[in-house]
Every structure is written in C-alpha cells, then in structure tokens.
Scaffold this active site. Sequence first.
Site, PDB file in Angstrom:
ATOM      1  N   GLU A   1      54.934  48.293  63.882  1.00 40.15           N
ATOM      2  CA  GLU A   1      54.011  47.351  64.498  1.00 40.15           C
ATOM      3  C   GLU A   1      52.996  46.895  63.458  1.00 40.15           C
ATOM      4  O   GLU A   1      52.281  47.705  62.868  1.00 40.15           O
ATOM      5  CB  GLU A   1      53.307  48.010  65.681  1.00 40.15           C
ATOM      6  CG  GLU A   1      52.455  47.066  66.488  1.00 40.15           C
ATOM      7  CD  GLU A   1      51.887  47.712  67.734  1.00 40.15           C
ATOM      8  OE1 GLU A   1      51.924  47.086  68.797  1.00 40.15           O
ATOM      9  OE2 GLU A   1      51.417  48.865  67.638  1.00 40.15           O
TER      10      GLU A   1
ATOM     11  N   CYS B   1      49.940  44.226  71.751  1.00 42.58           N
ATOM     12  CA  CYS B   1      51.013  45.211  71.619  1.00 42.58           C
ATOM     13  C   CYS B   1      52.347  44.676  72.110  1.00 42.58           C
ATOM     14  O   CYS B   1      53.400  45.146  71.681  1.00 42.58           O
ATOM     15  CB  CYS B   1      50.644  46.492  72.355  1.00 42.58           C
ATOM     16  SG  CYS B   1      49.974  46.212  73.994  1.00 42.58           S
TER      17      CYS B   1
ATOM     18  N   GLU C   1      49.660  53.333  77.357  1.00 46.27           N
ATOM     19  CA  GLU C   1      50.212  52.032  76.972  1.00 46.27           C
ATOM     20  C   GLU C   1      49.993  51.938  75.480  1.00 46.27           C
ATOM     21  O   GLU C   1      48.866  51.765  75.013  1.00 46.27           O
ATOM     22  CB  GLU C   1      49.517  50.905  77.738  1.00 46.27           C
ATOM     23  CG  GLU C   1      50.255  49.585  77.663  1.00 46.27           C
ATOM     24  CD  GLU C   1      49.732  48.696  76.556  1.00 46.27           C
ATOM     25  OE1 GLU C   1      50.343  48.714  75.458  1.00 46.27           O
ATOM     26  OE2 GLU C   1      48.747  48.005  76.776  1.00 46.27           O
TER      27      GLU C   1
ATOM     28  N   LYS D   1      35.610  55.087  77.898  1.00 45.59           N
ATOM     29  CA  LYS D   1      35.287  55.036  76.474  1.00 45.59           C
ATOM     30  C   LYS D   1      35.903  53.768  75.905  1.00 45.59           C
ATOM     31  O   LYS D   1      37.099  53.715  75.621  1.00 45.59           O
ATOM     32  CB  LYS D   1      35.831  56.237  75.702  1.00 45.59           C
ATOM     33  CG  LYS D   1      35.272  56.285  74.256  1.00 45.59           C
ATOM     34  CD  LYS D   1      36.137  57.079  73.301  1.00 45.59           C
ATOM     35  CE  LYS D   1      37.200  56.233  72.635  1.00 45.59           C
ATOM     36  NZ  LYS D   1      36.662  55.171  71.733  1.00 45.59           N
TER      37      LYS D   1
END
Length: 495
Positions: free
Chosen positions: A391, A291, A257, A182
């Site tokens: 973040e 990231c 992750e 996906k």
Amino acid sequence: MTTQSLNSHSVDPQTSHTFYINGCWSSPAIPASLPVVNPATEEVVAHVAQGSAADVDRAVAAARAAFAGWSATSAESRALFLGKIYDLILERKEVLAQAISLEMGAAIGSARAMQVPLAAEHVRVARDLLSTYRFQTVEGGTAIEREPIGVCALITPWNWPLYQITAKVAPAIAAGCTVVLKPSELSPLSALLFAQLVHDAGLPPGVFNLVNGSGSEVGAAMAAHPDIDMISITGSNRAGALVAQAAAHTVKRVTQELGGKSPNVLLPDADFAKAVPLGVMSAFRNVGQSCSAPTRMIVPKDRLAEVESLAAATANAIIVGDPQSEETVLGPIANEAQFNRVQAMIEAGLNEGAKLVCGGPGRVPGHEKGFYTRPTVFSEVDSAMRIAQEEIFGPVLCIIPYETVDEAVAIANDTVYGLGAHVQAQNLDLARAVASRIRAGQVHLNYPAWNPMAPFGGYKRSGNGREYGVYGFEEYLETKAIIGFGGSLESPSRT
C-alpha cells in the site's frame, strides 16, 4: 484558517490543551502537548494535549459510569441526540472543512464536497436505523435480544479524520454504547470541533469522551484496558495487529479496518474513454490517501497503449497546489512521514523496471515547501513488484496488463489485502460474474454512487468486521437468547 473562525463554537483547537471527558474539557494528567503541522507549509499551526494511560483511565471510568443510564435510554431518545449532532455538522460544515484542510491538506473543495457531508451521512444513517431496527425478535418461544456491548474504544486515522470518527461514534452511541475516542494525533483539530459539537448537542456526560495522544501510549492503553469491552481501529496493518495483541489478554471484541491494494479490472468490453479517466481520479481521490483506493488498474494487454495515453492525459491535467485554492484538485500529502513513504515507493517502481508513464519522484514544480507529490502512473507493472503489492497511500497508479479474464481475476486476487475492488464492463452480467470471484469486502461495478448503507470492511489482512449501515451498527451489539421466553412453566427435559 484564523483562530477566530475555529473559536466560533467555544473551543479553539489551535491552542487547545484539553481533553473532553465526562461532559467537560479537562487538562491532561501529565502536562504535555503534540504539534499539528500544516502539510501545505510544513509549519506548526497548533498544539494539542498529549494523553497518557492516566487520561485513558479517567475517560474509561466516565464511559463506564454513563453506560447503565445511556444503554437504558429508548431508541427514540438516542435518535433525537443523533439528529442534533447531524444538524450541527451541517450548520458548522465550513468550520469543519477548513479545519480538515488545515490539518491534513485536503483541497477545500474536496473537504466541502466529501469529507464533511459524507461524515454527516454516517450520523444520519445511524439516526434513521433506530426507527426501524428490531432489538428483540421472538420465534418458537425463544427471544433474541440485541444489546449494546458496553464501553467502546475508537481509534481513527488521519486521512479521513471526521468521516472515520462519525463512522464509528454514530453507530456506537446509537446502539447504546458509550465511547472513548482517540483521533489521529496528526489530524486532531476536526476531532476537537466534533467533541464540542457533541457537547452542544446535549449528549449526557460520559457517553462520548475524547483523549488525544499517540498510538503507542493512548492507543495501547485503550486496547489493554480491562474496562473496555470493544475496540474499533482504522489504521495500518501494523497498528491493527498491535491493538489485537494488546486486546487479547482481556478477550475484548476487536474490529479492524486496515490496509488495501484494491484492483480495478477493466474488462474487454468496457468503455475505456470513460473508465480510464474515472479510474485515475478514483485512485487519486484524497491524494490517493484512501485505504480502498483502486490503485491497481488491470487492463487487456492489447489495449495497454490506449490506457497509458488516457491515464497520462488525466493525471497531467490534475491541478495540484494550495489546498485553500478553489481550483486545486489535490493538495499535499498529509504529513512528512507519508510523503517520504510515497517518494520511496516511486523510486522502488523505477528501480524494479516499471514503465513511468507520467509523474515521478520529487515535489510538484513550483512547490518547494509543502508535501506536494506529482501524480504518478506506472505501466507494465508485474504483480511481483513492490508497487503492486504494498500500500503506497499516495497518488500512484499501477497499470497491470492481462491476456484472459481468468488471468485478470487472478491478478486482482494476488494480494494479501481484500478491502475493495472495481470492475468495469458494459455487459453487466459479466461484471457481476467477475465481481463474485474477487476476494474483497466491497466491489464497485461501473463507478456507482457511494452508498452509506453498504457494509464496508475487508477480507484477509484488510481487517475484521464491517462498518456502515446495519452491519456496522450490529458490530456494537451483543446477542442474547432468552429460551422459554414464550413457553410454559413445565419442567425442562433432561439431556
């Protein structure tokens, strides 16, 4: 990018309303589509099919049916298929680069130099591992066999769309697993081109399947599906947690992750004239949408003014603009929701009292349309501030001062994340000592070259499991011990 250029390899992602299931393109069970927005213009440039749980069921059934045959193929045979996929990525690199630039705003130079070739490297590494990896070892009469785990669901993000696909698909099929992918619904065009590429490489039906759709429907159906043995997700912490919760009922393996807030520690003996500009560019690579981007620059307090000057000069020189321009370094933020998030975090930094060195809120001057964000540097940042803890996922750098090396290490570890880190020093022994104290899955010393064999993954809330190289490959394997494999037929002792 024209429809003709995308259609040159049999599938047109700009008008595609199909999935790739069991070796062919098929329509969704419930007719529905999702728009794809070009972040440089804010215009809808494509529609793709939107999947449902019924489509996931079809894809999983195909993967399950193909597993017995694919898992029994030789390592040499699987390597040949991966080699074909690798060659086709390189052959079609321009079409792939153009798709990535269109769907998520990557500067075309960056798409050509990083997004596509680094994605190809994951395939090459998986192919080459198959010539050396020992799937069976025997010691003391016991055989240890590493076997493919089964059907794997792979959920990939929008920021490195092709790169993250190959980082999961290549080791999974190399291990002998079958997969259902996906891709992000925000950047699905390169994924559809990849599916066609896999088809053209001759991979047997059912080994690779693709279903587009939302995380809340397609992703959730994958995570909870009883016939999926493993799920690997790269995404936000929220998405990772939801997947883990849904997967818990079927006790499937989950690798994640997730987010990061990576530190970049400049030790007192670092070459600041070199380390600061490289640190800014590392933090802003892919418009800061990585990231592991080192977005916290931790520097000696007595060098703060020098660092601010170097950082501002670097950030102000960055060309932000049309991703199709060869001169552009940074294109737009990839989507509206992320653009709004970055703007809100810049405002938060100002409200919390951080010193604005350059950049700031608002669009880049001259770009009223498109999600163009000003490269922004804050200084005198405190670890308690939101911009130091959350973040941001945009071109925003936080400069945090320290007085001692111990304090620098403490600041580096003062985060719920632990994905990546950087350390800069001329004394390599000192850099190594500091690296060993940082709680992160990957630490870079003095901006080394990217290593596709180095395991990548996080401590703490940055996730579980590893990707890349041997460690990423082994995530897709089960371990079986066969005791008595080399022994006699004597009766076992009773214990």
